[in-house]
Scaffold this motif. Structure first.
Motif, PDB file in Angstrom:
ATOM      1  N   LYS A 280       0.836  -1.196   0.000  1.00 43.57           N
ATOM      2  CA  LYS A 280       0.000   0.000   0.000  1.00 43.57           C
ATOM      3  C   LYS A 280       0.871   1.246   0.000  1.00 43.57           C
ATOM      4  O   LYS A 280       1.911   1.284   0.656  1.00 43.57           O
ATOM      5  CB  LYS A 280      -0.915   0.000   1.234  1.00 43.57           C
ATOM      6  N   SER A 281       0.409   2.258  -0.733  1.00 45.36           N
ATOM      7  CA  SER A 281       1.123   3.537  -0.762  1.00 45.36           C
ATOM      8  C   SER A 281       0.579   4.457   0.319  1.00 45.36           C
ATOM      9  O   SER A 281      -0.566   4.340   0.746  1.00 45.36           O
ATOM     10  CB  SER A 281       0.948   4.214  -2.127  1.00 45.36           C
ATOM     11  N   THR A 282       1.415   5.398   0.735  1.00 43.07           N
ATOM     12  CA  THR A 282       0.993   6.376   1.741  1.00 43.07           C
ATOM     13  C   THR A 282       0.311   7.562   1.058  1.00 43.07           C
ATOM     14  O   THR A 282       0.487   7.799  -0.134  1.00 43.07           O
ATOM     15  CB  THR A 282       2.206   6.902   2.530  1.00 43.07           C
ATOM     16  N   ALA A 283      -0.468   8.281   1.860  1.00 43.05           N
ATOM     17  CA  ALA A 283      -1.072   9.521   1.348  1.00 43.05           C
ATOM     18  C   ALA A 283      -0.006  10.575   1.119  1.00 43.05           C
ATOM     19  O   ALA A 283      -0.110  11.410   0.225  1.00 43.05           O
ATOM     20  CB  ALA A 283      -2.127  10.028   2.328  1.00 43.05           C
ATOM     21  N   ASN A 284       1.057  10.548   1.958  1.00 40.39           N
ATOM     22  CA  ASN A 284       2.165  11.488   1.792  1.00 40.39           C
ATOM     23  C   ASN A 284       2.985  11.132   0.560  1.00 40.39           C
ATOM     24  O   ASN A 284       3.128   9.961   0.214  1.00 40.39           O
ATOM     25  CB  ASN A 284       3.072  11.449   3.030  1.00 40.39           C
ATOM     26  N   VAL A 285       3.529  12.155  -0.092  1.00 45.47           N
ATOM     27  CA  VAL A 285       4.259  11.942  -1.345  1.00 45.47           C
ATOM     28  C   VAL A 285       5.585  11.221  -1.132  1.00 45.47           C
ATOM     29  O   VAL A 285       6.016  10.434  -1.962  1.00 45.47           O
ATOM     30  CB  VAL A 285       4.494  13.298  -2.048  1.00 45.47           C
ATOM     31  N   LEU A 286       6.258  11.484  -0.005  1.00 48.36           N
ATOM     32  CA  LEU A 286       7.586  10.916   0.273  1.00 48.36           C
ATOM     33  C   LEU A 286       8.561  11.237  -0.860  1.00 48.36           C
ATOM     34  O   LEU A 286       9.110  10.365  -1.525  1.00 48.36           O
ATOM     35  CB  LEU A 286       7.493   9.401   0.488  1.00 48.36           C
ATOM     36  N   SER A 287       8.774  12.521  -1.059  1.00 45.23           N
ATOM     37  CA  SER A 287       9.608  13.007  -2.158  1.00 45.23           C
ATOM     38  C   SER A 287      11.091  12.898  -1.835  1.00 45.23           C
ATOM     39  O   SER A 287      11.489  12.661  -0.692  1.00 45.23           O
ATOM     40  CB  SER A 287       9.266  14.468  -2.449  1.00 45.23           C
ATOM     41  N   THR A 288      11.898  13.115  -2.852  1.00 48.04           N
ATOM     42  CA  THR A 288      13.347  13.149  -2.671  1.00 48.04           C
ATOM     43  C   THR A 288      13.736  14.268  -1.710  1.00 48.04           C
ATOM     44  O   THR A 288      14.634  14.103  -0.881  1.00 48.04           O
ATOM     45  CB  THR A 288      14.041  13.357  -4.031  1.00 48.04           C
ATOM     46  N   ALA A 289      13.044  15.406  -1.817  1.00 51.74           N
ATOM     47  CA  ALA A 289      13.324  16.532  -0.919  1.00 51.74           C
ATOM     48  C   ALA A 289      13.063  16.147   0.531  1.00 51.74           C
ATOM     49  O   ALA A 289      13.795  16.552   1.442  1.00 51.74           O
ATOM     50  CB  ALA A 289      12.477  17.735  -1.307  1.00 51.74           C
ATOM     51  N   GLU A 290      12.027  15.331   0.760  1.00 46.48           N
ATOM     52  CA  GLU A 290      11.726  14.910   2.127  1.00 46.48           C
ATOM     53  C   GLU A 290      12.788  13.926   2.635  1.00 46.48           C
ATOM     54  O   GLU A 290      13.117  13.921   3.824  1.00 46.48           O
ATOM     55  CB  GLU A 290      10.341  14.273   2.192  1.00 46.48           C
ATOM     56  N   ALA A 291      13.318  13.100   1.749  1.00 44.33           N
ATOM     57  CA  ALA A 291      14.403  12.188   2.146  1.00 44.33           C
ATOM     58  C   ALA A 291      15.632  12.990   2.576  1.00 44.33           C
ATOM     59  O   ALA A 291      16.303  12.644   3.554  1.00 44.33           O
ATOM     60  CB  ALA A 291      14.752  11.261   0.983  1.00 44.33           C
ATOM     61  N   ILE A 292      15.918  14.063   1.862  1.00 44.08           N
ATOM     62  CA  ILE A 292      17.044  14.933   2.220  1.00 44.08           C
ATOM     63  C   ILE A 292      16.811  15.552   3.592  1.00 44.08           C
ATOM     64  O   ILE A 292      17.700  15.583   4.448  1.00 44.08           O
ATOM     65  CB  ILE A 292      17.233  16.029   1.149  1.00 44.08           C
ATOM     66  N   GLN A 320       9.477   7.865  11.030  1.00 42.97           N
ATOM     67  CA  GLN A 320       8.161   7.919  11.653  1.00 42.97           C
ATOM     68  C   GLN A 320       7.479   9.264  11.361  1.00 42.97           C
ATOM     69  O   GLN A 320       6.317   9.326  10.983  1.00 42.97           O
ATOM     70  CB  GLN A 320       8.288   7.714  13.169  1.00 42.97           C
ATOM     71  N   GLY A 321       8.234  10.336  11.524  1.00 39.66           N
ATOM     72  CA  GLY A 321       7.665  11.666  11.291  1.00 39.66           C
ATOM     73  C   GLY A 321       7.344  11.921   9.834  1.00 39.66           C
ATOM     74  O   GLY A 321       6.334  12.552   9.511  1.00 39.66           O
ATOM     75  N   ALA A 322       8.182  11.422   8.937  1.00 40.29           N
ATOM     76  CA  ALA A 322       7.977  11.672   7.501  1.00 40.29           C
ATOM     77  C   ALA A 322       6.830  10.860   6.931  1.00 40.29           C
ATOM     78  O   ALA A 322       6.057  11.343   6.102  1.00 40.29           O
ATOM     79  CB  ALA A 322       9.264  11.353   6.739  1.00 40.29           C
TER      80      ALA A 322
END
Length: 361
Positions: A280-292, A320-322
């Protein structure tokens, strides 16, 4: 003085690279530009110039960057669109830094952005005291860019109301701003253009009028194609960010970056990297910027409260926060991912699994 600033503009941060490219220039330079399109491409994609290493600012399809630069040579504006975290603002800033040596002519689009912020407003105290005059005009960043023959940036244009967006139509068509209060017009100098960005996840991006869209050349910035490409982007950005922060921590090892990028890509795409298992995918995008951002925060934790090396506990706190944020459904998605995917990945992942399980319990 610059050491006291939290974030330097691109043209200051990378001044040595820009100066080297300008000094070595051998190709024709468009009116109003500091360097040729080929040198701008080198600045964005990376390379070497007279012994100066040019750090890549954008890691991805070179042709996309060539199209963006070529657009700015013409009289058409440029619209960069894509998912959150695909480096739209980052690319916009660096294009302006290389072309004009000034990336600070910016309008930040919001629901509260007005037409006056795009065109001009008035110093009302002066207006009441002296009446309409050139001195009483407060020029927008776009107005200033037109007068100086430079490029203005319009961030998140799709967040603005449609009627505000459409204030750009006459500017982009006629290349001039009318000031009826003074019975005059101000025309743009050669070199003027606008780089706008829009987020495909935001409601409103499709509400841009057809008339406005026709004034832009639209370039879509994709998410990184491969795990290796995403890891490269993350590593490069973290190394540069950590230079300006007192994090007291080492840059994450490749294995740490790989774990974060793997988790983000799998939850983003709804399947494991090998394509063998749907998740299952999350509602949050989990972008590259967020990984940084996640890894930078983990470095801060490790430097402030640990031994300077990112631990599984530091990484778990960031994950957890992301991933979960405020969406309770994402908490369930994350729990299933931990049990069905991460737990079964062997001893290299078990420490991170245990720390994440404790936080999500």
């Amino acid at each position: 003085m610059s050491e006291e600033l939290q974030r330097l503009p691109a043209e200051v941060m990378f001044q040595k690279e820009i100066d080297a490219l300008i000094a070595a220039e051998k190709n024709p330079i468009p009116t109003g530009w500091k360097m040729s399109p080929k040198s701008v491409l080198t600045y964005i994609m990376g390379g070497e110039c007279n012994g100066v290493e040019i750090m890549p600012k954008y890691i991805g399809n070179k042709r996309i960057v060539e199209i963006a630069i070529a657009t700015l040579v013409t009289d058409r504006a440029l619209l960069l669109i894509g998912e959150p975290g695909t480096a739209k603002s980052w690319l916009s800033e660096h294009l302006c830094a290389a072309i004009n040596g000034n990336s600070t002519c910016v309008i930040q689009g919001t629901a509260g952005t007005t037409e006056e912020q795009i065109r001009y407003s008035w110093n009302y105290a002066m207006l009441i005291a002296e009446g309409p005059s050139d001195k009483a005009i407060i020029k927008s960043p776009i107005f200033e860019a037109m007068e100086e023959g430079k490029i203005a940036r319009f961030e998140e244009i799709s967040r603005c109301a449609s009627e505000v967006q459409d204030a750009l139509i006459s500017i982009l068509s006629e290349k001039r701003i009318s000031i009826p209060e003074l019975s005059k017009e101000s025309a743009a100098k050669k070199g003027f253009s606008i780089i706008a960005t829009a987020n495909t996840r935001d409601r409103g991006v499709n509400d841009m009028s057809a008339a406005l869209k026709r004034r832009f050349n639209i370039v879509v910035l994709p998410s990184p194609n491969t795990l290796e490409e995403e890891m490269d982007i993350v590593k490069t950005r973290i190394e540069k960010l950590s230079e300006g922060m007192a994090l007291l921590s080492k840059v994450p090892e490749a294995e740490v970056i790989k774990k974060v990028c793997t988790i983000f890509r799998e939850l983003r795409h709804g399947e494991t990297l090998d394509g063998k298992q749907k998740i299952k995918s999350t509602a949050n995008v989990l972008s590259t910027a967020e990984a940084i951002s996640l890894l930078t925060n983990s470095m801060s934790l490790a430097g402030s409260f640990g031994n300077g090396e990112i631990s599984d506990a530091d990484l778990a706190a960031g994950l957890q926060g992301a991933i979960v944020k405020e969406d309770s459904k994402d908490s369930k998605v994350w729990e299933e991912y931990l049990e069905n995917i991460m737990k079964k990945r062997g001893k290299e992942w078990i420490g991170l699994y245990n720390e994440c399980r404790m936080l999500n319990g």
